[in-house]
Design a protein around this motif. Sequence first.
Motif, PDB file in Angstrom:
ATOM      1  N   LEU A 105     -91.481  39.998  53.053  1.00  0.00           N
ATOM      2  CA  LEU A 105     -92.470  39.033  52.585  1.00  0.00           C
ATOM      3  C   LEU A 105     -92.398  38.995  51.070  1.00  0.00           C
ATOM      4  O   LEU A 105     -92.755  39.961  50.395  1.00  0.00           O
ATOM      5  N   ASP A 106     -91.919  37.875  50.524  1.00  0.00           N
ATOM      6  CA  ASP A 106     -91.764  37.764  49.074  1.00  0.00           C
ATOM      7  C   ASP A 106     -93.050  37.270  48.412  1.00  0.00           C
ATOM      8  O   ASP A 106     -93.717  36.395  48.952  1.00  0.00           O
ATOM      9  N   PRO A 107     -93.371  37.812  47.225  1.00  0.00           N
ATOM     10  CA  PRO A 107     -92.603  38.819  46.498  1.00  0.00           C
ATOM     11  C   PRO A 107     -92.722  40.198  47.132  1.00  0.00           C
ATOM     12  O   PRO A 107     -93.792  40.578  47.599  1.00  0.00           O
ATOM     13  N   ALA A 108     -91.604  40.903  47.138  1.00  0.00           N
ATOM     14  CA  ALA A 108     -91.532  42.213  47.786  1.00  0.00           C
ATOM     15  C   ALA A 108     -91.064  43.251  46.784  1.00  0.00           C
ATOM     16  O   ALA A 108     -90.251  42.969  45.898  1.00  0.00           O
ATOM     17  N   TRP A 109     -91.563  44.461  46.933  1.00  0.00           N
ATOM     18  CA  TRP A 109     -91.172  45.569  46.060  1.00  0.00           C
ATOM     19  C   TRP A 109     -89.652  45.659  45.983  1.00  0.00           C
ATOM     20  O   TRP A 109     -88.938  45.505  46.980  1.00  0.00           O
ATOM     21  N   VAL A 110     -89.148  45.919  44.790  1.00  0.00           N
ATOM     22  CA  VAL A 110     -87.717  45.782  44.511  1.00  0.00           C
ATOM     23  C   VAL A 110     -86.835  46.673  45.388  1.00  0.00           C
ATOM     24  O   VAL A 110     -85.707  46.295  45.720  1.00  0.00           O
ATOM     25  N   SER A 111     -87.304  47.835  45.775  1.00  0.00           N
ATOM     26  CA  SER A 111     -86.430  48.782  46.481  1.00  0.00           C
ATOM     27  C   SER A 111     -86.249  48.457  47.960  1.00  0.00           C
ATOM     28  O   SER A 111     -85.327  48.996  48.588  1.00  0.00           O
ATOM     29  N   TYR A 112     -87.098  47.593  48.526  1.00  0.00           N
ATOM     30  CA  TYR A 112     -86.888  47.220  49.924  1.00  0.00           C
ATOM     31  C   TYR A 112     -85.506  46.589  50.103  1.00  0.00           C
ATOM     32  O   TYR A 112     -84.753  46.942  51.023  1.00  0.00           O
ATOM     33  N   VAL A 115     -94.213  45.090  55.940  1.00  0.00           N
ATOM     34  CA  VAL A 115     -95.501  44.591  55.465  1.00  0.00           C
ATOM     35  C   VAL A 115     -96.069  45.604  54.478  1.00  0.00           C
ATOM     36  O   VAL A 115     -96.177  46.793  54.798  1.00  0.00           O
ATOM     37  N   ASN A 116     -96.432  45.128  53.291  1.00  0.00           N
ATOM     38  CA  ASN A 116     -96.958  45.994  52.237  1.00  0.00           C
ATOM     39  C   ASN A 116     -98.313  45.448  51.795  1.00  0.00           C
ATOM     40  O   ASN A 116     -98.385  44.467  51.077  1.00  0.00           O
ATOM     41  N   SER A 117     -99.371  46.084  52.272  1.00  0.00           N
ATOM     42  CA  SER A 117    -100.736  45.646  51.948  1.00  0.00           C
ATOM     43  C   SER A 117    -101.604  46.875  51.719  1.00  0.00           C
ATOM     44  O   SER A 117    -101.691  47.726  52.595  1.00  0.00           O
ATOM     45  N   PRO A 118    -102.241  46.942  50.522  1.00  0.00           N
ATOM     46  CA  PRO A 118    -102.151  46.090  49.336  1.00  0.00           C
ATOM     47  C   PRO A 118    -100.723  46.016  48.810  1.00  0.00           C
ATOM     48  O   PRO A 118     -99.954  46.953  48.934  1.00  0.00           O
ATOM     49  N   SER A 119    -100.426  44.868  48.178  1.00  0.00           N
ATOM     50  CA  SER A 119     -99.050  44.545  47.840  1.00  0.00           C
ATOM     51  C   SER A 119     -98.675  44.935  46.422  1.00  0.00           C
ATOM     52  O   SER A 119     -99.431  44.729  45.483  1.00  0.00           O
ATOM     53  N   ASN A 120     -97.480  45.463  46.306  1.00  0.00           N
ATOM     54  CA  ASN A 120     -96.763  45.531  45.038  1.00  0.00           C
ATOM     55  C   ASN A 120     -95.651  44.484  45.159  1.00  0.00           C
ATOM     56  O   ASN A 120     -94.801  44.606  46.048  1.00  0.00           O
ATOM     57  N   PRO A 121     -95.701  43.384  44.380  1.00  0.00           N
ATOM     58  CA  PRO A 121     -96.259  43.285  43.036  1.00  0.00           C
ATOM     59  C   PRO A 121     -97.509  42.423  42.874  1.00  0.00           C
ATOM     60  O   PRO A 121     -97.894  42.161  41.730  1.00  0.00           O
ATOM     61  N   THR A 122     -98.133  41.944  43.944  1.00  0.00           N
ATOM     62  CA  THR A 122     -99.164  40.917  43.775  1.00  0.00           C
ATOM     63  C   THR A 122    -100.584  41.451  43.792  1.00  0.00           C
ATOM     64  O   THR A 122    -101.495  40.786  43.315  1.00  0.00           O
ATOM     65  N   SER A 140     -88.397  37.506  39.551  1.00  0.00           N
ATOM     66  CA  SER A 140     -87.179  37.350  40.353  1.00  0.00           C
ATOM     67  C   SER A 140     -86.706  38.680  40.918  1.00  0.00           C
ATOM     68  O   SER A 140     -86.037  38.720  41.958  1.00  0.00           O
ATOM     69  N   ALA A 141     -87.042  39.786  40.259  1.00  0.00           N
ATOM     70  CA  ALA A 141     -86.674  41.100  40.789  1.00  0.00           C
ATOM     71  C   ALA A 141     -87.366  41.380  42.113  1.00  0.00           C
ATOM     72  O   ALA A 141     -86.881  42.168  42.927  1.00  0.00           O
ATOM     73  N   PHE A 142     -88.500  40.713  42.350  1.00  0.00           N
ATOM     74  CA  PHE A 142     -89.265  40.891  43.579  1.00  0.00           C
ATOM     75  C   PHE A 142     -89.037  39.745  44.567  1.00  0.00           C
ATOM     76  O   PHE A 142     -89.700  39.674  45.599  1.00  0.00           O
TER      77      PHE A 142
END
Length: 399
Positions: free
Chosen positions: A121-128, A171-178, A367-369
């Motif tokens: 799910l974009d934006p998504a943490w860079v390492s995924y 799924v990342n909630s709460p989200s990094n980076p938003t 863009s990194a995310f």
Amino acid sequence: MNFDFASRVERVEPSATLAISNKASELEAEGVDVVDLSVGEPDFPTPENIVEAGKDAIDAGHTGYTPSNGIPALREAIAAKLRDDGIDAVSDEVIVTPGGKQALFETFQTLIDDGDEVVLLDPAWVSYEAMVKLSGGSLNRVDLAPYDFQLEPALDDLSDSVSDDTELLVVNSPSNPTGAVYSDAAMEGVRDLALEHDITVISDEIYQDITYGVEPTSLGSLEGMDGRTVTINGFSKAYSMTGWRLGYLHAPESLISQAAKLHSHSVSCAVNFVQHAGVEAIQNTDEAVTEMRDAFRERRDMLSELFAEHDVDVPVGDGAFYMMLPVGDSEARSASGSASGDEPRADDQEWCAGAIEDAHVATVPGSAFGSPGYARISYAASEERLREAVDRLVEHGYL
């Protein structure tokens, strides 16, 4: 000598967040005062009770190897916490890892074969993305930018993106980076799609305890999800223990037995005395966590008001300590409905490079995310430094 590097390593790029942080460090070494808003690290010291527990554990001789999956006391404390979150967990379903990132890495390596589809799910943490590529998986991305980074209004897009061929959804909630916290309806939508298409879901909950006026839902607590959810969490963010490197994953025992093989042959175990400090963190640190969370909330609100004063509309999340500042061409941000691909679609990288060179404010390109046209700002900094950052960006024409 010309090394023949493994293709799996050449598929990935270095971490964009660490690259920006390194640039900030270089400037600071030259005597430049940089306001570094690039790093996802709380600016508070580790709570004293945790520090003392770590020292006590060293004094008690807890400096050798532990059982590979973690000391029983910590695994049971984690399982009890998960049960409080509504997840039917027992300690044998937990692996304690050196950081949440290691827990994610082991999960991807355990589940993904060459060509397996992973949905982000974009934006998504860079390492995924890097972890998927290292495991040989293929990426399918769903853009949440048109929906102010919320998942619920994007469920139709997610439905169109997953299929019976989808192996894993992250799924990342709460989200990094938003900073977005996904609604119960969004999580139920994920559950329905996971059941329909037999998809395993990673629920990355590392920012679970950093929320403002909302209670995040653990995916593994929803009916039907206990057997197909890998819950990832850790101690870095909520307890300000980034350098201690302590995290964990919870999953059905069949997955744990496989991931444990990778775990034992790579890191052996998490650090012994750090695990004892982790027990203290889970059981006796609520007050310190609340104080840090309240400070983050005040900073978020202040920063949002400062941007509004300069007619910059920034989506404000209900969790974590990040904002996505729009900096590029809005048409370029989502002209195709997707942020995947190698070509640049907005000038966020140029904006961030200029901001650190000219205004000496460090941020991370969106863009990194997977979301060009934005810059991620971490408000894990003092109010004084946040105000200074905004003033500098205004002075140099970046706002």
